[in-house]
Design a protein around this motif. Structure first.
Motif, PDB file in Angstrom:
ATOM      1  N   VAL A   1      15.294 -36.310  38.016  1.00 25.15           N
ATOM      2  CA  VAL A   1      14.324 -35.429  37.352  1.00 25.15           C
ATOM      3  C   VAL A   1      13.755 -34.433  38.372  1.00 25.15           C
ATOM      4  O   VAL A   1      12.548 -34.295  38.547  1.00 25.15           O
ATOM      5  N   GLY A   2      14.662 -33.765  39.041  1.00 28.71           N
ATOM      6  CA  GLY A   2      14.279 -32.764  40.026  1.00 28.71           C
ATOM      7  C   GLY A   2      14.325 -31.362  39.448  1.00 28.71           C
ATOM      8  O   GLY A   2      14.271 -31.179  38.227  1.00 28.71           O
ATOM      9  N   THR A   3      14.459 -30.368  40.326  1.00 30.03           N
ATOM     10  CA  THR A   3      14.467 -28.968  39.891  1.00 30.03           C
ATOM     11  C   THR A   3      15.588 -28.197  40.585  1.00 30.03           C
ATOM     12  O   THR A   3      15.977 -28.523  41.712  1.00 30.03           O
ATOM     13  N   ILE A   4      16.082 -27.174  39.912  1.00 27.30           N
ATOM     14  CA  ILE A   4      17.091 -26.267  40.459  1.00 27.30           C
ATOM     15  C   ILE A   4      16.399 -24.988  40.912  1.00 27.30           C
ATOM     16  O   ILE A   4      15.519 -24.469  40.222  1.00 27.30           O
ATOM     17  N   ALA A   5      16.788 -24.493  42.075  1.00 21.06           N
ATOM     18  CA  ALA A   5      16.254 -23.221  42.580  1.00 21.06           C
ATOM     19  C   ALA A   5      17.409 -22.275  42.887  1.00 21.06           C
ATOM     20  O   ALA A   5      18.520 -22.713  43.191  1.00 21.06           O
ATOM     21  N   GLU A   6      17.134 -20.992  42.811  1.00 16.50           N
ATOM     22  CA  GLU A   6      18.129 -19.968  43.103  1.00 16.50           C
ATOM     23  C   GLU A   6      17.619 -19.055  44.202  1.00 16.50           C
ATOM     24  O   GLU A   6      16.420 -18.841  44.336  1.00 16.50           O
ATOM     25  N   MET A   7      18.548 -18.501  44.984  1.00  8.80           N
ATOM     26  CA  MET A   7      18.171 -17.500  45.978  1.00  8.80           C
ATOM     27  C   MET A   7      19.395 -16.684  46.365  1.00  8.80           C
ATOM     28  O   MET A   7      20.535 -17.136  46.222  1.00  8.80           O
ATOM     29  N   MET A   8      19.167 -15.483  46.821  1.00 13.35           N
ATOM     30  CA  MET A   8      20.237 -14.625  47.315  1.00 13.35           C
ATOM     31  C   MET A   8      20.507 -14.968  48.773  1.00 13.35           C
ATOM     32  O   MET A   8      19.578 -15.090  49.573  1.00 13.35           O
ATOM     33  N   VAL A   9      21.783 -15.139  49.090  1.00 12.54           N
ATOM     34  CA  VAL A   9      22.176 -15.466  50.463  1.00 12.54           C
ATOM     35  C   VAL A   9      23.377 -14.613  50.852  1.00 12.54           C
ATOM     36  O   VAL A   9      23.955 -13.903  50.033  1.00 12.54           O
ATOM     37  N   THR A  10      23.763 -14.724  52.101  1.00 12.92           N
ATOM     38  CA  THR A  10      24.925 -14.010  52.611  1.00 12.92           C
ATOM     39  C   THR A  10      26.192 -14.774  52.252  1.00 12.92           C
ATOM     40  O   THR A  10      26.365 -15.931  52.644  1.00 12.92           O
ATOM     41  N   GLY A  11      27.076 -14.137  51.500  1.00 15.47           N
ATOM     42  CA  GLY A  11      28.331 -14.769  51.122  1.00 15.47           C
ATOM     43  C   GLY A  11      29.315 -14.801  52.268  1.00 15.47           C
ATOM     44  O   GLY A  11      29.054 -14.272  53.356  1.00 15.47           O
ATOM     45  N   PRO A  12      30.476 -15.402  52.078  1.00 17.37           N
ATOM     46  CA  PRO A  12      31.438 -15.558  53.182  1.00 17.37           C
ATOM     47  C   PRO A  12      31.951 -14.252  53.764  1.00 17.37           C
ATOM     48  O   PRO A  12      32.343 -14.201  54.932  1.00 17.37           O
ATOM     49  N   LEU A  13      31.916 -13.173  52.959  1.00 10.86           N
ATOM     50  CA  LEU A  13      32.382 -11.879  53.457  1.00 10.86           C
ATOM     51  C   LEU A  13      31.233 -10.960  53.868  1.00 10.86           C
ATOM     52  O   LEU A  13      31.453  -9.800  54.200  1.00 10.86           O
ATOM     53  N   GLY A  14      30.006 -11.490  53.838  1.00  7.17           N
ATOM     54  CA  GLY A  14      28.863 -10.711  54.299  1.00  7.17           C
ATOM     55  C   GLY A  14      28.039 -10.056  53.222  1.00  7.17           C
ATOM     56  O   GLY A  14      26.926  -9.600  53.480  1.00  7.17           O
ATOM     57  N   SER A  15      28.562  -9.994  51.990  1.00  9.15           N
ATOM     58  CA  SER A  15      27.789  -9.413  50.898  1.00  9.15           C
ATOM     59  C   SER A  15      26.833 -10.459  50.344  1.00  9.15           C
ATOM     60  O   SER A  15      26.992 -11.662  50.558  1.00  9.15           O
TER      61      SER A  15
END
Length: 382
Positions: A57-71
């Motif tokens: 019974v936890g929570t999901i969070a989202e965030m923007m990060v650097t992908g493997p190709l830098g985008s």
């Protein structure tokens, strides 16, 4: 009658939680008053975040990060019900899904985004992180991850080298004096069944590099670079990662975690069984239903249904373990010898893959209803 439902997700069709719901729908058509317990499962790969969040019974969070190709890419992580344990799938930030035939290049891909997820969890005060490290697009030895946490990878002139395993040959010094201050206080439990070492014929580059786009020449370069990296790690940090079991997982991310963090490796399914309290929930069960998208002879090498079956038999050898799958592969007969009671495919008729993915829920429900009708008739002595 008590049923414990402990399936994995069916990739691209249903989450483990949705599989549980469909199983229950079918079971209740036959046994409307049954005691039914849901325990969504995973084995450390895709679906682990959701399964552990659902189980606690936890929570999901989202965030923007650097992908493997830098985008920039959108990644997710979970905070478990205790509020201090995080769960991350490195593929959410650094996975193979972010590259294609034209763009995959393990010389330049980076685990930096995975490090950003770890940093976010540390900033939130997490004292433990469960980190699934399958499905990577990377071969940088976890150097990108460490970089995001404050490590400096310097050339002989004191400048930072570019990211990616192809540039590790330029590495002259590693500076960890600026690493995240909370990193030492956090235990990272690595969910991985990979035991490959970092370098050599069984290493990250040779075994996993080709599927990430590495040519034979790239494999040689990457393997040589990772060995150089390991030597610098041993000299500057004092940790020997060259021959560590599991160091080759996720393009050497396993080795990077051993080098820069306080970590331990565990089988993914064992972690999920523990955090979901599966064994406690199996107490008094008559039947345990499990499953995943495909079941075959490889299922016994750390896959969810096998781990669930073993847990059930440890609790009570008389628990009947039934598995369902979208596809039944080779040599499933060997699984009966291991302890499965029965294994069923859910596909009712020949169809295209898109239709089968869309109708997964109803196929699961119908199959479980059919199984339960057989159980009811057998119990009645017919």
């Amino acid at each position: 009658m008590k049923f414990v439902l402990a399936p994995d997700s069916f990739k691209e069709s249903m989450t483990a939680k949705e599989v549980c719901e469909s199983m229950e729908y079918g079971i209740r058509k036959v046994f409307p008053d049954a005691d039914i317990v849901h325990v969504p499962m995973a084995d450390g790969g895709e679906g682990t975040v959701q399964a552990l969040v659902d189980a606690t019974v936890g929570t999901i969070a989202e965030m923007m990060v650097t992908g493997p190709l830098g985008s920039q890419v959108q990644a997710v992580y979970g905070i478990l019900g205790d509020g201090t344990t995080a769960v991350i799938e490195m593929a959410s930030a650094s996975g193979i899904q972010y590259v294609n035939k034209e763009t995959k290049n393990p010389l330049i891909t980076t685990t930096y985004g995975t490090g950003e997820l770890i940093k976010e969890c540390l900033d939130r005060g997490c004292k433990k992180i469960i980190l699934g490290i399958g499905g990577s697009a990377t071969n940088d030895g976890g150097s990108g991850m460490a970089r995001a946490l404050g490590a400096l990878f310097l050339d002989e002139d004191g400048n930072e080298i570019p990211q990616g395993g192809g540039y590790l040959s330029q590495l002259s010094k590693i500076d960890i004096t600026q690493m995240h201050p909370k990193l030492a206080e956090c235990m990272i439990e690595i969910a991985s069944d990979v035991t490959n070492v970092l370098c050599g014929k069984e290493g990250a580059s040779a075994v996993f590099g080709p599927q990430k786009g590495a040519t034979p020449e790239m494999v040689s370069t990457l393997d040589r670079n990772l060995e150089h990296y390991a030597n610098i790690v041993r000299r500057d940090i004092g940790r020997d990662i060259l021959c560590a079991a599991g160091g080759g997982a996720a393009g050497g991310l396993g080795a990077g975690l051993i080098a820069f963090t306080n970590c331990k490796m565990s089988k993914g399914i064992d972690i999920v069984i523990r955090y979901s309290n599966l064994k406690e929930k199996l107490q008094g069960a008559d039947y345990c239903f499990t499953g995943e998208g495909q079941i075959d002879f490889q299922t016994k090498f750390g896959k969810t249904p096998y781990g669930v079956m073993k847990a059930a038999k440890e609790v009570d050898p008389d628990i009947k373990v039934v598995a369902v799958a979208g596809c039944l592969g080779k040599d499933i007969e060997s699984l009966y010898e291991e302890g499965f009671t029965s294994i069923f495919g859910i596909i009712p008729t020949a169809s295209d893959i898109e239709t089968l993915l869309k109708t997964g829920k109803e196929n699961i429900a119908r199959t479980c209803e059919s199984i339960c009708r057989l159980i009811k008739d057998s119990a009645a002595g017919r």
